[in-house]
Scaffold this active site. Structure first.
Site, PDB file in Angstrom:
ATOM      1  N   SER A 158       0.941  -7.860   1.436  1.00  0.00           N
ATOM      2  CA  SER A 158      -0.041  -6.459   2.538  1.00  0.00           C
ATOM      3  C   SER A 158      -0.821  -6.171   1.464  1.00  0.00           C
ATOM      4  CB  SER A 158       1.009  -5.405   2.790  1.00  0.00           C
ATOM      5  OG  SER A 158      -0.367  -4.944   3.241  1.00  0.00           O
ATOM      6  N   GLN A 159      -1.220  -4.801   1.351  1.00  0.00           N
ATOM      7  CA  GLN A 159      -1.979  -4.893  -0.093  1.00  0.00           C
ATOM      8  C   GLN A 159      -1.590  -5.708  -1.426  1.00  0.00           C
ATOM      9  OE1 GLN A 159      -3.034  -0.370  -2.556  1.00  0.00           O
ATOM     10  NE2 GLN A 159      -1.556  -1.203  -2.612  1.00  0.00           N
ATOM     11  N   TYR A 171       1.233  -0.987   0.179  1.00  0.00           N
ATOM     12  CA  TYR A 171       0.121   0.103  -0.092  1.00  0.00           C
ATOM     13  C   TYR A 171       0.594   1.524   0.220  1.00  0.00           C
ATOM     14  CZ  TYR A 171      -4.398   2.917   0.937  1.00  0.00           C
ATOM     15  OH  TYR A 171      -5.111   3.725   1.441  1.00  0.00           O
ATOM     16  N   HIS A 190       3.057  -6.660  11.227  1.00  0.00           N
ATOM     17  CA  HIS A 190       2.849  -6.446   9.421  1.00  0.00           C
ATOM     18  C   HIS A 190       4.096  -6.887   8.818  1.00  0.00           C
ATOM     19  CE1 HIS A 190       0.257  -6.051   6.352  1.00  0.00           C
ATOM     20  NE2 HIS A 190       1.659  -4.938   6.001  1.00  0.00           N
ATOM     21  N   ASP A 204       0.242  -9.045  13.384  1.00  0.00           N
ATOM     22  CA  ASP A 204      -0.483  -8.472  12.672  1.00  0.00           C
ATOM     23  C   ASP A 204      -1.261  -7.207  12.682  1.00  0.00           C
ATOM     24  OD1 ASP A 204      -0.290  -6.469  10.713  1.00  0.00           O
ATOM     25  OD2 ASP A 204       0.014  -8.602   9.020  1.00  0.00           O
TER      26      ASP A 204
END
Length: 323
Positions: free
Chosen positions: A187-188, A92, A302, A273
């Site tokens: 992540s994203q 992200y 994360h 996370d």
């Protein structure tokens, strides 16, 4: 930072009934059909990356609505014949970076396409792809609420479509074996990889690391960390739009995409996370329809497994990509 989500034994069985719109499949079939009605307009230009053992090509292809999307293609200098390929989607706020970054997959002998995420990359790594936003609707800072009033205008409709077209693009390249393509991201990027795994046919592997964009109903109530906090902040002000927003998100909840995926999958999760809570990762993993594995990092947030997990991914990808 400490454990805050469900105990690990309950995470392993957590399989929520995530809302799925009745026209989910027809929506995505029409979206991809519209995207593929545009010529791919693939351009590939060599660039000087300053590296002796890796070639880098500056790639442009047509994504959602024919919009140009940038990517890097990294290749080992020494190669004979078409290579298996790994398509990577980024986290992200980031973009494809600079030509000498992320050499790992090419060093391991693969073609490696790193896709820009449209509109992102201002805070690093650098991005080079704009996002023509078709709406002027109100949105909170960030990307998760852009066009959220409907599935047709939502930001991630464009991004997920770009992700599928990136697979189309890499399969058109003479340097790549189109029958041996995997997708990955963190992540994203892990959320995009999961969506693409459900939308693109013929992938041999998918590797979502600490993935975002899963189990929105739980994520919006269990964490106040960004990016999920952007959507919660939007609804805090626009109290009357909850049902409409949740319907929009159901088209992009990667739990619903995971149900439709068949490639071998390797997930990762950090049990501390707070950005992408463990239960949301397990929601995607437990619904994933294909063969699957997950690596658990009990004391990580994360950041997940980082270099330790890269070793796991290299081992995992070797069989489907080269076997």
């Amino acid at each position: 930072m400490a454990l805050f989500d469900l105990p690990e034994d309950l995470l392993r069985s957590y399989r929520p009934d995530v809302s799925e719109p009745e026209d989910f499949d027809s929506f995505w079939t029409a979206t991809l059909k519209d995207a593929r009605a545009h010529q791919l307009n693939l351009t590939v230009t060599p660039v000087d990356n300053g590296l002796a053992l890796i070639d880098t090509l500056d790639v442009t292809f047509a994504g959602y609505d024919g919009n140009p999307v940038k990517a890097w293609l990294h290749l080992p200098v020494t190669r004979t014949g078409p290579l298996p390929a790994v398509v990577e989607y980024v986290g992200y706020g980031g973009g494809r970076g600079l030509p000498h970054e992320r050499p790992l997959w090419a060093m391991a002998g693969y073609a490696h396409l790193i896709m820009d995420t449209r509109g992102q990359g201002a805070k690093g790594p650098r991005g080079d792809t704009p996002d023509p936003d078709p709406t002027g609707d109100p949105a909170i800072a960030g990307f998760t609420t852009r066009g959220i009033a409907s599935a047709e205008t939502y930001y991630y409709r464009r991004v997920f479509t770009d992700g599928v077209r990136a697979v189309d693009a890499v399969r058109e390249m003479s340097e790549v074996d189109p029958s041996r393509v995997a997708v990955t991201g963190t992540s994203q990027g892990g959320g995009i990889a999961t969506a693409v795994a459900g939308l693109a046919s013929g992938l041999v592997a998918v590797m979502p690391d600490v993935p975002f964009l899963a189990d929105f109903p739980r994520a919006l109530t269990i964490t106040d960390a960004s990016p999920y906090a952007e959507i919660a902040g939007y609804l805090k002000v626009r109290r009357d739009e909850r049902d409409r927003v949740m319907r929009t998100l159901s088209y992009f909840d990667t739990v619903n995409h995971a149900k439709r995926a068949s490639a071998a999958a390797l997930y990762s999760v950090g049990l501390m996370d707070q950005a992408c809570p463990p239960s949301t990762v397990y929601a995607s993993y437990n619904h994933y329809a294909g063969p699957k594995q997950i690596r658990v990092y009990p004391f990580n947030g994360h950041e997940g497994g980082q270099a330790f997990h890269e070793i796991e991914k290299l081992r995992f990808a070797a069989k489907p990509l080269t076997g």
